[in-house]
Design a protein around this motif. Structure first.
Motif, short mmCIF file in Angstrom:
data_model
loop_
_atom_site.label_atom_id
_atom_site.label_comp_id
_atom_site.label_asym_id
_atom_site.label_seq_id
_atom_site.Cartn_x
_atom_site.Cartn_y
_atom_site.Cartn_z
N THR A 274 47.20 -49.96 80.67
CA THR A 274 46.71 -49.79 79.31
C THR A 274 47.34 -48.56 78.66
N TRP A 275 47.42 -47.48 79.41
CA TRP A 275 48.06 -46.28 78.87
C TRP A 275 49.55 -46.52 78.60
N ASP A 276 50.22 -47.16 79.54
CA ASP A 276 51.64 -47.42 79.38
C ASP A 276 51.92 -48.33 78.18
N ALA A 277 50.97 -49.23 77.87
CA ALA A 277 51.15 -50.17 76.75
C ALA A 277 50.88 -49.53 75.39
N THR A 278 50.31 -48.35 75.40
CA THR A 278 49.95 -47.66 74.15
C THR A 278 51.14 -46.86 73.63
N PRO A 279 51.49 -47.01 72.36
CA PRO A 279 52.64 -46.27 71.80
C PRO A 279 52.47 -44.75 71.97
N ALA A 280 53.58 -44.08 72.18
CA ALA A 280 53.55 -42.65 72.44
C ALA A 280 52.89 -41.87 71.31
N ALA A 281 53.10 -42.31 70.07
CA ALA A 281 52.50 -41.61 68.93
C ALA A 281 50.98 -41.70 68.97
N VAL A 282 50.46 -42.87 69.36
CA VAL A 282 49.01 -43.04 69.46
C VAL A 282 48.47 -42.22 70.64
N GLN A 283 49.19 -42.21 71.75
CA GLN A 283 48.79 -41.37 72.88
C GLN A 283 48.63 -39.92 72.45
N ALA A 284 49.61 -39.40 71.73
CA ALA A 284 49.58 -38.00 71.31
C ALA A 284 48.41 -37.74 70.36
N GLU A 285 48.15 -38.66 69.45
CA GLU A 285 47.03 -38.51 68.52
C GLU A 285 45.70 -38.47 69.25
N LEU A 286 45.55 -39.36 70.23
CA LEU A 286 44.30 -39.43 70.97
C LEU A 286 44.11 -38.21 71.88
N GLU A 287 45.21 -37.71 72.44
CA GLU A 287 45.14 -36.50 73.25
C GLU A 287 44.64 -35.33 72.39
N ALA A 288 45.19 -35.19 71.19
CA ALA A 288 44.77 -34.12 70.30
C ALA A 288 43.32 -34.30 69.86
N GLU A 289 42.93 -35.55 69.61
CA GLU A 289 41.56 -35.83 69.18
C GLU A 289 40.56 -35.50 70.28
N LEU A 290 40.85 -35.92 71.51
CA LEU A 290 39.94 -35.64 72.62
C LEU A 290 39.84 -34.14 72.86
N SER A 291 40.96 -33.45 72.82
CA SER A 291 40.95 -32.01 73.01
C SER A 291 40.11 -31.33 71.95
N GLY A 292 40.23 -31.80 70.70
CA GLY A 292 39.44 -31.23 69.61
C GLY A 292 37.95 -31.47 69.78
N ILE A 293 37.59 -32.66 70.26
CA ILE A 293 36.18 -32.97 70.49
C ILE A 293 35.59 -32.02 71.53
N ILE A 294 36.32 -31.83 72.63
CA ILE A 294 35.83 -30.98 73.71
C ILE A 294 35.75 -29.52 73.27
N GLU A 295 36.78 -29.04 72.60
CA GLU A 295 36.76 -27.65 72.14
C GLU A 295 35.69 -27.46 71.07
N GLY A 296 35.41 -28.52 70.31
CA GLY A 296 34.39 -28.43 69.27
C GLY A 296 32.98 -28.26 69.79
N CYS A 297 32.76 -28.66 71.05
CA CYS A 297 31.42 -28.48 71.62
C CYS A 297 31.34 -27.19 72.43
N GLY A 298 32.36 -26.34 72.27
CA GLY A 298 32.34 -25.04 72.91
C GLY A 298 32.61 -25.06 74.39
N ARG A 299 33.26 -26.11 74.87
CA ARG A 299 33.50 -26.25 76.31
C ARG A 299 34.98 -26.34 76.63
N GLY A 300 35.82 -25.97 75.69
CA GLY A 300 37.26 -26.03 75.90
C GLY A 300 37.82 -24.66 76.15
#
Length: 210
Positions: A161-187
């Motif tokens: 599933t990860w390999d089938a996902t375009p690199a641009a979408v992977q990068a966007e989701l990585e940034a989004e997940l990182s932001g969610i975690i840092e936003g709850c004060g746990r990053g």
């Protein structure tokens, strides 16, 4: 293999944070602790005494008792160590994107002997292996993703599933997940956080819990 759908990823995040008591940082803090506790193949009783309660808390043992699994751990300790050094040590710095199932299968195969099942359930071996190398071994949870499958099937689903996902979408989701975690004060994300596998896991949760 279907690529990650952004709406399913968002639904998975919502389900995790509203329908469970799991930590809002998606275990980021736990991964730092687990990395510090990794025995790197030296599976002593002192390590097991601290590891077993985590397996119990994650409901990986049932219906067996701690004593049952401990007996099998003791019986297969040497095999675990050998499999770790054969399959895991050479790739421990990588993540699931850089390995294949055939490279690492020896370790979960031995782990499964600590809690044998007729169906070859992925639950126990996935959680055991995930606690040691979370960036390589995805965790399988029935409540989250549902279904019945072997660990090999689930591993390849996550990787494919990860390999089938375009690199641009992977990068966007990585940034989004990182932001969610840092936003709850746990990053920020700890070094051992399983970015790729966690994103796919959340997307699969969203498929099941739209």
């Amino acid at each position: 293999m279907l690529p990650i759908d952004r709406e399913q990823f968002a639904a998975g995040v919502r389900w995790w944070r509203t329908k469970t008591s799991w930590p809002n940082d998606f275990h980021n803090s736990d991964y730092e602790v687990l990395a510090a506790q990794n025995p790197h193949g030296d599976f002593r009783d002192s390590w097991w005494a601290g590891f077993l309660p985590r397996l119990t808390a994650w409901k990986a043992l049932r219906p067996l008792s701690q004593a049952d699994v401990t007996g099998l751990f003791t019986e297969h300790r040497d095999e675990l160590s050998q499999a770790w050094h054969q399959a895991c040590a050479p790739v421990k710095a990588l993540d699931i994107t850089g390995v294949t199932w055939d490279q690492v299968r020896a370790f979960p195969r031995v782990v499964a002997r600590l809690k044998p099942t007729r169906s070859g359930s992925a639950v126990f071996p996935s959680k055991f292996c995930h606690f040691l190398l979370p960036r390589i071994f995805p965790v399988f949870d029935n409540a989250a993703v549902g279904g019945s499958c072997t660990y090999e099937t689930y591993f390849n689903l996550i990787k494919g599933t990860w390999d089938a996902t375009p690199a641009a979408v992977q990068a966007e989701l990585e940034a989004e997940l990182s932001g969610i975690i840092e936003g709850c004060g746990r990053g920020p994300l700890c070094e051992s956080f399983p970015v790729a596998t966690k994103i796919v896991e959340l997307a699969l949760i969203g498929r099941r819990h739209p």
